[in-house]
Design an enzyme around this catalytic site. Structure first.
Site, PDB file in Angstrom:
ATOM      1  CG  ASP A   1      -4.809  -0.331 -12.502  1.00 43.47           C
ATOM      2  OD1 ASP A   1      -5.121  -0.418 -13.701  1.00 43.47           O
ATOM      3  OD2 ASP A   1      -4.902   0.708 -11.830  1.00 43.47           O
TER       4      ASP A   1
ATOM      5  CE  LYS B   1       4.832  -0.670 -17.387  1.00 48.08           C
ATOM      6  NZ  LYS B   1       4.456  -0.169 -16.043  1.00 48.08           N
TER       7      LYS B   1
ATOM      8  CG  MET C   1       4.314   7.161  -9.818  1.00 45.98           C
ATOM      9  SD  MET C   1       2.928   7.773 -10.796  1.00 45.98           S
ATOM     10  CE  MET C   1       2.020   8.710  -9.577  1.00 45.98           C
TER      11      MET C   1
HETATM   12  N1  SAH Z   1      -3.409   4.720  -6.372  1.00 46.58           N
HETATM   13  C1  SAH Z   1      -2.116   4.264  -5.899  1.00 46.58           C
HETATM   14  C2  SAH Z   1      -0.969   5.009  -6.528  1.00 46.58           C
HETATM   15  C3  SAH Z   1      -0.842   4.786  -8.024  1.00 46.58           C
HETATM   16  S1  SAH Z   1       0.555   5.557  -8.682  1.00 46.58           S
HETATM   17  C4  SAH Z   1      -2.084   4.383  -4.377  1.00 46.58           C
HETATM   18  O1  SAH Z   1      -2.956   4.999  -3.787  1.00 46.58           O
HETATM   19  O2  SAH Z   1      -1.171   3.825  -3.770  1.00 46.58           O
HETATM   20  C5  SAH Z   1       1.751   4.244  -8.628  1.00 46.58           C
HETATM   21  C6  SAH Z   1       2.828   4.546  -7.614  1.00 46.58           C
HETATM   22  O3  SAH Z   1       2.382   4.226  -6.314  1.00 46.58           O
HETATM   23  C7  SAH Z   1       4.106   3.762  -7.780  1.00 46.58           C
HETATM   24  O4  SAH Z   1       4.945   4.292  -8.770  1.00 46.58           O
HETATM   25  C8  SAH Z   1       4.710   3.915  -6.405  1.00 46.58           C
HETATM   26  O5  SAH Z   1       5.260   5.202  -6.221  1.00 46.58           O
HETATM   27  C9  SAH Z   1       3.477   3.805  -5.534  1.00 46.58           C
HETATM   28  N2  SAH Z   1       3.233   2.427  -5.070  1.00 46.58           N
HETATM   29  C10 SAH Z   1       2.193   1.640  -5.363  1.00 46.58           C
HETATM   30  N3  SAH Z   1       2.266   0.468  -4.687  1.00 46.58           N
HETATM   31  C11 SAH Z   1       3.395   0.534  -3.942  1.00 46.58           C
HETATM   32  C12 SAH Z   1       4.008  -0.333  -3.005  1.00 46.58           C
HETATM   33  N4  SAH Z   1       3.490  -1.526  -2.690  1.00 46.58           N
HETATM   34  N5  SAH Z   1       5.161   0.090  -2.421  1.00 46.58           N
HETATM   35  C13 SAH Z   1       5.696   1.281  -2.686  1.00 46.58           C
HETATM   36  N6  SAH Z   1       5.160   2.144  -3.572  1.00 46.58           N
HETATM   37  C14 SAH Z   1       4.023   1.784  -4.182  1.00 46.58           C
END
Ligand code: SAH
Length: 259
Positions: free
Chosen positions: A36, A58, A175
């Site tokens: 991903d 992407k 998000m």
């Molecule tokens: N499965 C992932 C979430 C996927 S949805 C998890 O458990 O973290 C994607 C969202 O996760 C992003 O839009 C953001 O809100 C958050 N996100 C993922 N990585 C991040 C990071 N390093 N710092 C802050 N937000 C993050």
């Protein structure tokens, strides 16, 4: 027929040192990795040099690879006898469609294993020293998406705000930065404008940034500080404690490179 195996692996928030030992072992054992967007290159580099790496976010070239295609790829590789690892940011079962992928793979007759990752909401809070359930301030925590499934019914933010107030819950919003003004307006129906809020971008990565503000100033603060995705919004009294101890950043070069 030789059948491969599929493991959904949580890659955590970005810092490779936040991977679990199980995740590292699974990545090293993979012959095919489907990766991903939010998975850092340093983590992908742990794979066996002979493994096939497919970027399905992407940076894979298209805007983002359709979910149905990712699922087909996984099933095809597993049918070929490959050891397939689906590397997902954070935890596979916190947003990010891990549940749908498991359902599809099981429907196709495959055993699927899931390895936890540290979800971004936890990493973001800890990076700023925010104790999400500090018992002086909160009785629990809600992980909620600011971005509902297209066409689906969105979160009832007013109900959530009232519940967060009455039940003393911390809100951890994924998000949400692009709809900050909407979230601010809706949440303000139940929570005071003075409720402290923290927004953390790129938690655990060298380029981590954050802003702390109040609910009534959320959208303005995000715009002023140019905070953008990926970011987590933490709403609640627990964020007041963050002056305590922001975690030091791990040294190292930025590990998100677009390809
Ligand atoms: N499965 C992932 C979430 C996927 S949805 C998890 O458990 O973290 C994607 C969202 O996760 C992003 O839009 C953001 O809100 C958050 N996100 C993922 N990585 C991040 C990071 N390093 N710092 C802050 N937000 C993050």
């Amino acid at each position: 027929m030789k059948r491969g195996k599929v493991t959904l692996v949580g890659a955590g928030p970005g810092d490779p040192e936040l991977l679990t030992v199980k995740a590292v072992k699974a990545i090293q054992a993979a012959t095919v990795l489907l990766v991903d967007d939010l998975v850092s290159d340093e983590i992908v580099a742990l794979a066996n040099p002979g493994a096939r790496v497919v970027y399905v976010g992407k940076r894979g070239g298209c805007k983002s690879t359709p979910q149905a295609f990712i699922q087909k790829l996984m099933i095809a590789a597993a049918r070929d006898g490959d050891t397939v690892v689906r590397l997902k940011g954070g935890d596979p079962f916190i947003f990010g469609r891990g549940g749908e992928e498991v359902e599809d793979l099981r429907a196709a007759g495959f055993d699927v294993t899931v390895v936890n990752g540290i979800t971004a909401g936890l990493a973001a809070a800890t990076a700023l020293g925010i104790p999400l359930t500090h018992r002086e301030h909160a009785h629990g925590v809600v992980f909620v998406t600011g971005h509902a499934k297209p066409g689906g019914r969105g979160t009832d933010w007013r109900a959530l705000a009232a519940t967060a107030r009455d039940a003393r819950l911390t809100l951890v919003i994924y998000m949400g930065v692009s709809s900050a003004q909407y979230l601010q307006d809706e949440l303000s129906s139940g929570l005071p404008a003075s409720t402290p809020v923290a927004v953390i971008q790129n938690a655990s990565l060298p380029e981590q940034r954050h802003v702390t503000t109040e609910l009534g100033q959320l959208a303005k603060a995000i715009a002023r500080e140019h905070i953008s995705s990926p970011a987590i919004i933490v709403v609640g009294e627990v964020t007041r404690a963050l002056a305590l101890a922001a975690q030091p950043q791990a040294p190292g070069s930025p590990c998100r490179v677009s390809m």
